[in-house]
Structure formats: structure tokens, C-alpha cells
Design a protein around this motif. Structure first.
Motif, short mmCIF file in Angstrom:
data_model
loop_
_atom_site.label_atom_id
_atom_site.label_comp_id
_atom_site.label_asym_id
_atom_site.label_seq_id
_atom_site.Cartn_x
_atom_site.Cartn_y
_atom_site.Cartn_z
N CYS A 71 1.32 58.02 19.80
CA CYS A 71 1.70 57.89 18.39
C CYS A 71 3.18 57.61 18.20
N PHE A 72 4.03 58.28 18.95
CA PHE A 72 5.46 58.03 18.85
C PHE A 72 6.13 58.56 20.11
N VAL A 73 7.35 58.09 20.33
CA VAL A 73 8.14 58.50 21.49
C VAL A 73 9.55 58.81 20.99
N HIS A 74 10.08 59.93 21.45
CA HIS A 74 11.43 60.31 21.05
C HIS A 74 12.16 60.85 22.28
N ARG A 75 13.41 60.46 22.42
CA ARG A 75 14.22 60.90 23.56
C ARG A 75 15.41 61.68 23.04
N ARG A 76 15.62 62.85 23.64
CA ARG A 76 16.71 63.73 23.25
C ARG A 76 17.61 63.97 24.45
N GLY A 77 18.91 63.79 24.25
CA GLY A 77 19.85 64.01 25.34
C GLY A 77 20.26 62.72 26.02
N CYS A 78 21.00 62.85 27.12
CA CYS A 78 21.48 61.70 27.89
C CYS A 78 20.53 61.45 29.05
N LEU A 79 19.66 60.49 28.88
CA LEU A 79 18.64 60.21 29.89
C LEU A 79 18.64 58.72 30.21
N LEU A 80 18.62 58.41 31.50
CA LEU A 80 18.42 57.06 32.01
C LEU A 80 17.23 57.12 32.95
N LEU A 81 16.06 56.85 32.41
CA LEU A 81 14.81 57.09 33.13
C LEU A 81 14.30 55.81 33.76
N HIS A 82 13.70 56.01 34.95
CA HIS A 82 13.07 54.91 35.64
C HIS A 82 11.68 54.69 35.08
N GLU A 83 11.13 53.52 35.33
CA GLU A 83 9.79 53.20 34.82
C GLU A 83 8.73 54.14 35.38
N ASN A 84 8.85 54.49 36.63
CA ASN A 84 7.87 55.41 37.24
C ASN A 84 7.95 56.79 36.60
N THR A 85 9.16 57.24 36.23
CA THR A 85 9.31 58.54 35.57
C THR A 85 8.65 58.54 34.20
N ILE A 86 8.79 57.44 33.46
CA ILE A 86 8.16 57.35 32.15
C ILE A 86 6.65 57.36 32.26
N GLN A 87 6.11 56.65 33.23
CA GLN A 87 4.67 56.66 33.43
C GLN A 87 4.15 58.04 33.84
N LYS A 88 4.94 58.75 34.62
CA LYS A 88 4.55 60.10 35.00
C LYS A 88 4.56 61.03 33.80
N CYS A 89 5.54 60.86 32.92
CA CYS A 89 5.57 61.68 31.70
C CYS A 89 4.38 61.38 30.80
N GLU A 90 3.97 60.13 30.74
CA GLU A 90 2.82 59.78 29.92
C GLU A 90 1.53 60.40 30.47
N GLU B 158 16.12 66.24 12.98
CA GLU B 158 15.35 65.76 14.13
C GLU B 158 13.94 66.35 14.14
N LEU B 159 13.83 67.67 13.91
CA LEU B 159 12.51 68.30 13.90
C LEU B 159 11.66 67.82 12.73
N GLN B 160 12.27 67.71 11.55
CA GLN B 160 11.54 67.26 10.37
C GLN B 160 11.02 65.84 10.55
N ARG B 161 11.86 64.97 11.01
CA ARG B 161 11.46 63.57 11.17
C ARG B 161 10.44 63.41 12.30
N SER B 162 10.56 64.19 13.36
CA SER B 162 9.60 64.09 14.46
C SER B 162 8.22 64.54 14.02
N LEU B 163 8.15 65.60 13.22
CA LEU B 163 6.86 66.05 12.71
C LEU B 163 6.24 65.02 11.76
N GLU B 164 7.06 64.39 10.93
CA GLU B 164 6.54 63.37 10.03
C GLU B 164 6.03 62.16 10.80
#
Length: 428
Positions: free
Chosen positions: A230-249, A99-105
Motif C-alpha cells: 500500500c505504501f512505503v516510508h523510510r525513516r532515518g539515513c538509509l542507503l539500502l541495496h536491492e536485495n535488502t529491500i526485497q528481504k524487507c518485503e 509523520e505518524l498521522q500522515r503514515s496512518l492516513e
């Protein structure tokens, strides 16, 4: 596998709900970022709190691929060292390593942050291949973000050797013969790691190792200072709302801009040191032969600034108290009952060297006690300075009260003979 107790999980959840964290930060505050470049081009160590990552860039002339004969290559190699954490898994087949290797690439290589066409020497024959080796020295959480910062900083700092092409003959010049050539970076992508609690109700920036274990999941965004994802990766069990994703961005954009400014500031500082022939790298900051290998720089100091307060005549300097004012912010003002000539001589002796050693070891000051010596010692005898000190001269009179200012390491304390562990020769 990292195990988390129920009590630990409940404790972290309780303080996070109060918008607090274990190390005293707010939810959107990151740890201190410190970037140190090595003496060689393309080497750096990044400190993100207690997380430490080392990155080194190297180059080699190889044949290009058949599908891209006019482009060089960029390779990312991530190595978690066994010393970074007690339960680190160094196996390349582990899910965490992949996961770390591929995320860095995906963040560095696949984002096209480097102009690969500028690495071409002879089309279809010779090109430069750039390799970034990343090693985790200490893992205290958010290794991916720290590793991406180290990779981008090392690439921005790296300079490849210059080449000369005459027909089909290629000559690679050494760094001493010609000025090396820096890489052409389009942008600086950073992997922003956000830990989410209660399905995005609480968003933590730059989580530590314990927060990553307890969080519901991590939302990783590859972002640069131009607000380009550039890229987005999700780790774990997450069901995120659209507003939460925009806040993370939005949080990732602010975080990427701050980190980019820190990288550019570190690059400018390293360029200034090299241009002024100042010492660079970690070797110049270490000192051998002492208890602690630390040095502290001494800035420019005017010896003539040593003055006597309330006195104009130099004939009365020997009987008054002067104040030596230094530029060092860590030292407090101290007064010494010495003459101005002795203070100037001592200041000139110290300022001959560009750096002052801190906590330098010396001979032991413990003396041998005599059996017939009294158990009780007066305060004047204990606090009296050594006779060999040239900066502190005694100016005692029967009418005036004695006042002395001494350093803690100059006090020769002798323990009472009533202690059972003390003997005549403590080193026997």
C-alpha cells in the motif's frame, strides 16, 4: 529529543550482531499481540508487548463533497497522550506527530480499504462519514504498527446504524430498533515497521523503543495479507541495496499475514461471545471493593469427580485423604484431610458464582500478644489451621503422626517479642 548514550548504543549493537535482542527474541520475532474489543461497536484496545493503543470508530451523517457526491468519507485522528511516555511531544506541529498521522492516513485511508460508495445514503445530499480516533496509552516502541492494527480492528468491528429512505426523508434507526450494519472492508492494510542496523545487514521486526532510537533507520511498509503493498516510508539515513529491500518485503508479507489472522481470530471470538450472551468489554472483567480488581473464570466442574483414592466404602471416607481435581490449569493438585460431603458442599458453594475472585482482601489476622506468653512457639502451633475452617477437620490419633495441609494465607504468624519494632498493639 531522545538522547542515546554511547555505551547503550555499543551494548545494543553487540547483542544484535549475535542475532539476539534485549527481551530474548530473535531478530524476526514479534511481540505478543492481544486485541480486546470494547462493549460498543468499533472500540478496541491493542496490546503489542508493552505498547498499548486505544481506537474508537464513530459515524455521522453529513453532506458529501462536490467532487464525490456518491461517496462517504473516512478520517483518521491520531492523538499521543502525555501518559504514554515521559518525553512524548503532543504538539501537532512536531515532526514526529506529522509523520505518524500522515503514515496512518496513507496506510488506512489512501489504500481504499473501505468501500466509500457503500456509505452513500442519498446521492449529493447525505452520506456517512467515518472517524477513527486513535490514542496511545503506552509507548514502548513500534507505535505506528500498533496504531494501524488498532484502526483496522476497530473498523472491522464497527457497525453503523441502519437507515430508511422514503423520498428525500432519511430516518436513522437506533441500535435497539434495528440490527446495525457493518462496514464493507476490501482488505486489511498493516504498517509493518522494520528497524535496520548496519545499513540493512540486520533487520529487526517489531522493534522496541530503545531499538528504534539506536537503529540506523526504519523501513515502513504498508502490506496486507494478499501481498499487496500500500505504501512505503523510510525513516532515518538509509542507503539500502536491492536485495535488502526485497528481504524487507518478504518479512513484511509474513508479518502482515500473521497479524491479519490474529485480527480475524479476535473478531470471531468477540462474535461468539455476543452470540452466546457472554460478558464483553473491560467493565465486566473488573471487580470493585477488593484490593485487586481481577477475576478468574471457573470452568465447568463435575462435583461427583471428588473421589477417595484406594477406598470403595463410603463409611471410611471421613478417615481418609481425598484429592479435589479442578479444571483450572494454574492450580496444582492439593490433598485435604476432609470428608467427601464437606468437599462437595464447598465445591457447590464455589461453583454458584461464575467467577472466582483472586487476592480478595479481608480482615486482619494479627492478634494481640500477652506479656506473659512464651517467646518460643512450637511448629505445630504455628502451622495449625483455624478452627473455623469447615474444609479442614483434624483427625489426630496418638498412634499416627499428624499431617496437615494448609494454605499460606491461613497461617497466623506472630513475630518474636525480641524484635524492637513489635509492640503489644501494632496498630496504635
Amino acid at each position: 529529543m531522545k538522547v542515546t548514550s554511547i555505551t547503550e548504543r555499543e551494548f545494543f549493537s553487540s547483542i544484535i550482531k549475535k542475532n539476539k535482542r534485549l527481551d530474548g527474541r530473535n531478530l524476526v520475532d514479534g511481540r505478543t499481540l492481544n486485541i480486546k474489543f470494547l462493549q460498543e461497536w468499533g472500540g478496541c484496545i491493542v496490546y503489542l508487548g508493552n505498547t498499548i493503543v486505544l481506537a474508537q470508530v464513530s459515524s455521522e451523517v453529513v453532506e458529501p463533497k462536490a467532487v464525490s457526491p456518491t461517496e462517504g468519507a473516512l478520517h483518521i485522528n491520531f492523538e499521543p497522550t502525555p501518559m504514554s511516555a515521559p518525553d512524548v511531544n503532543t504538539s501537532r506541529s512536531s515532526s514526529e506527530f506529522i509523520e505518524l498521522q500522515r503514515s496512518l492516513e496513507r496506510c488506512v485511508r489512501d489504500s481504499k480499504c473501505i468501500d466509500l460508495e457503500s456509505l452513500c445514503i442519498v446521492a449529493g445530499s447525505k452520506v456517512w462519514t467515518i472517524r477513527v480516533d486513535i490514542h496511545t496509552l503506552n509507548d514502548d516502541g513500534n507505535v505506528l504498527e500498533c496504531a494501524s492494527i488498532a484502526a483496522i480492528s476497530a473498523l472491522a468491528h464497527f457497525k453503523r446504524p441502519d437507515v430508511t429512505v422514503i423520498g428525500t426523508e432519511v430516518t436513522v434507526h437506533s441500535l435497539d430498533d434495528r440490527e446495525p450494519v457493518p462496514l464493507n472492508l476490501h482488505h486489511m492494510p498493516i504498517s509493518i515497521n522494520l528497524a535496520l542496523f548496519d545499513q540493512g545487514t540486520y533487520i529487526l521486526v517489531d522493534p522496541i523503543e530503545a531499538e528504534e532510537r539506536i537503529a540506523d533507520g526504519c523501513y515502513i511498509i504498508g502490506m496486507n495479507a494478499h501481498q499487496e503493498m500500500c505504501f512505503v516510508h523510510r525513516r532515518g539515513c538509509l542507503l539500502l541495496h536491492e536485495n535488502t529491500i526485497q528481504k524487507c518485503e518478504k518479512i513484511a508479507i509474513c508479518r502482515a499475514q500473521v497479524i491479519t489472522q490474529g485480527i480475524r481470530a479476535a473478531l470471531d471470538d468477540d462474535s461468539y461471545k455476543r452470540a452466546t450472551k457472554a460478558p464483553v468489554g473491560f467493565v465486566n472483567l473488573l471487580q470493585t471493593g477488593t484490593i485487586l480488581g481481577a477475576k478468574q473464570p471457573i470452568y465447568n466442574f463435575d462435583v461427583n469427580s471428588v473421589k477417595i483414592h484406594g477406598m470403595e466404602d463410603e463409611s471410611d471416607y471421613e478417615s481418609k485423604t481425598i484429592e479435589v481435581i479442578t479444571v483450572d490449569e494454574e492450580k496444582q493438585l492439593k490433598t485435604h484431610p476432609v470428608g467427601v460431603s464437606a468437599a462437595k458442599e464447598r465445591a457447590i458453594q464455589i461453583l454458584k458464582n461464575s467467577e472466582a475472585t483472586i487476592f480478595e482482601g479481608g480482615p486482619s489476622k494479627w492478634g494481640v500478644e500477652s506479656d506473659d506468653e512464651s517467646d518460643s512457639t512450637s511448629d505445630e502451633e504455628v502451622s495449625a489451621p483455624p478452627k473455623s475452617t469447615s474444609l479442614k477437620q483434624e483427625n489426630l490419633s496418638s498412634e499416627e503422626e499428624e499431617t496437615g495441609f494448609i494454605e499460606a494465607d491461613q497461617v497466623d504468624v506472630k513475630p518474636s517479642s525480641s524484635r524492637g519494632w513489635y509492640s503489644k498493639n501494632p496498630f496504635a
